[in-house]
Design an enzyme around this catalytic site. Structure first.
Site, PDB file in Angstrom:
ATOM      1  N   PRO A   1       1.141  -5.037   1.824  1.00  0.00           N
ATOM      2  CA  PRO A   1       1.762  -3.929   1.264  1.00  0.00           C
ATOM      3  C   PRO A   1       2.971  -3.250   2.638  1.00  0.00           C
ATOM      4  O   PRO A   1       3.000  -2.014   3.324  1.00  0.00           O
ATOM      5  CB  PRO A   1       1.237  -3.305   1.586  1.00  0.00           C
ATOM      6  CG  PRO A   1      -0.083  -3.327   1.828  1.00  0.00           C
ATOM      7  CD  PRO A   1      -0.330  -4.799   2.580  1.00  0.00           C
ATOM      8  N   CYS A   2       4.095  -4.354   2.529  1.00  0.00           N
ATOM      9  CA  CYS A   2       5.187  -2.891   3.780  1.00  0.00           C
ATOM     10  C   CYS A   2       5.538  -1.620   3.921  1.00  0.00           C
ATOM     11  O   CYS A   2       6.894  -1.637   3.674  1.00  0.00           O
ATOM     12  CB  CYS A   2       5.611  -4.743   3.861  1.00  0.00           C
ATOM     13  SG  CYS A   2       6.625  -5.354   2.822  1.00  0.00           S
ATOM     14  N   HIS A   3       5.193  -2.280   1.904  1.00  0.00           N
ATOM     15  CA  HIS A   3       6.044  -1.043   1.238  1.00  0.00           C
ATOM     16  C   HIS A   3       4.959   0.114   1.153  1.00  0.00           C
ATOM     17  O   HIS A   3       5.470   1.787   1.118  1.00  0.00           O
ATOM     18  CB  HIS A   3       5.785  -1.345  -0.298  1.00  0.00           C
ATOM     19  CG  HIS A   3       4.799  -1.112  -0.572  1.00  0.00           C
ATOM     20  ND1 HIS A   3       3.773  -2.336  -0.991  1.00  0.00           N
ATOM     21  CD2 HIS A   3       3.908  -0.630  -1.528  1.00  0.00           C
ATOM     22  CE1 HIS A   3       2.437  -2.446  -1.439  1.00  0.00           C
ATOM     23  NE2 HIS A   3       2.595  -1.043  -1.405  1.00  0.00           N
TER      24      HIS A   3
END
Length: 291
Positions: A246-248
């Site tokens: 989850p780089c968001h």
């Protein structure tokens, strides 16, 4: 000795250790030997090396060995010769090193994926169409594909000789679970392909709960590399598995959402979606990252 002089001395010590590791990488020096060379105990070298380089001396040596092995394998050297050339005791140790760092075997790297079979499929999500790629060992690819009608360019670029099998139905169950409806779904195993530092950063991302956001600096701390927040940003840009890594959930310290491989608007929508889902479950998210 003043603080500036101490920092300069620490930097020079780490630089000296790096030069020694590079020079002797093919015989795999132990930490004690490296520490003795720079005149420190193993404990103190480990501590200042982590502070300045972001990783331990052992990890740095693994990185050098891995890069050397990749070069040799790409040049069509066989696995046994590559293991010996890089100072490892045999193919088993080379295999373990590559799986630890890349989650793929040396043979797969050397063959550009020739020994891999990747089933891939397309499917819709609330935030756009995705392509998912799955091997027998785990999910290796997941991207939004708005601007790529075929959706295969990146996947083929990473594994040009892999056997690609188009099977939307086989990947449908995974794609359907990317945006949960409130029920808990166990994510599939992930097959990561990247440098040691990138994988370390991605593993730290997996510790951030849904509905929470952190800064790049905080993520660097979670990855054990507090001084490397710029490098962490570069590692996020190389992530090939959207949503599940989850780089968001990483934003700038000033509260700006920052860049996102699949679009800043989509990033903001993902953060909003997860926050709403957490509130729906009655467990409000907490901002951990604007430090």
């Amino acid at each position: 000795m003043n603080r500036v002089a101490q920092r300069n001395l620490a930097y020079e010590t780490v630089a000296q250790a790096i030069r020694f590791i590079r020079l002797h990488a093919t015989r795999q020096p132990e930490l004690d030997e490296i520490a003795a060379h720079v005149g420190l105990s193993s404990y103190h070298l480990q501590r200042i090396f982590r502070a300045w380089a972001g990783i331990s001396p052992k990890r740095f040596l693994q990185f050098l060995t891995r890069e050397h092995a990749l070069t040799l394998l790409r040049q069509n050297n066989d696995i046994l010769a590559t293991a010996h050339e890089t100072g490892l005791s045999g193919p088993g140790r080379l295999h373990d090193l590559m799986v630890n760092c890349d989650a793929v075997t040396p043979g797969e790297v050397r063959a550009l994926g020739d020994s891999l079979t990747i089933s891939y499929g397309f499917g819709p999500t609330p935030l756009g169409r995705v392509i998912a790629g799955m091997t027998a060992r785990g999910l290796c690819h997941l991207e939004f594909i708005d601007d790529d009608p075929g959706g295969l360019a990146t996947l083929r670029g990473e594994w040009p000789l892999a056997t690609l099998l188009h099977d939307d139905e086989a990947l449908a169950a995974i794609i359907d679970k990317l945006f949960p409806d409130g029920n808990c779904h166990r994510p599939p195993p992930l097959l990561l392909r990247g440098t040691n530092f990138q994988i370390k950063t991605w593993e730290a991302l997996l510790k951030i709960p849904s509905g929470q956001i952190v800064s790049y600096r905080t993520l660097a701390g979670l990855a054990g590399t507090p001084r490397a927040h710029r490098a962490v940003g570069s590692a996020l840009a190389q992530n090939r598995i959207a949503l599940l890594i989850p780089c968001h959930r990483v934003i700038r310290e000033n509260g700006d959402s920052g860049q996102y491989r699949w679009g800043s608007e989509r990033k903001s929508a993902l953060i909003a979606y997860e926050s709403a889902l957490v509130r729906q479950r009655g467990r409000p998210g907490e901002n951990l990252g604007r430090d």
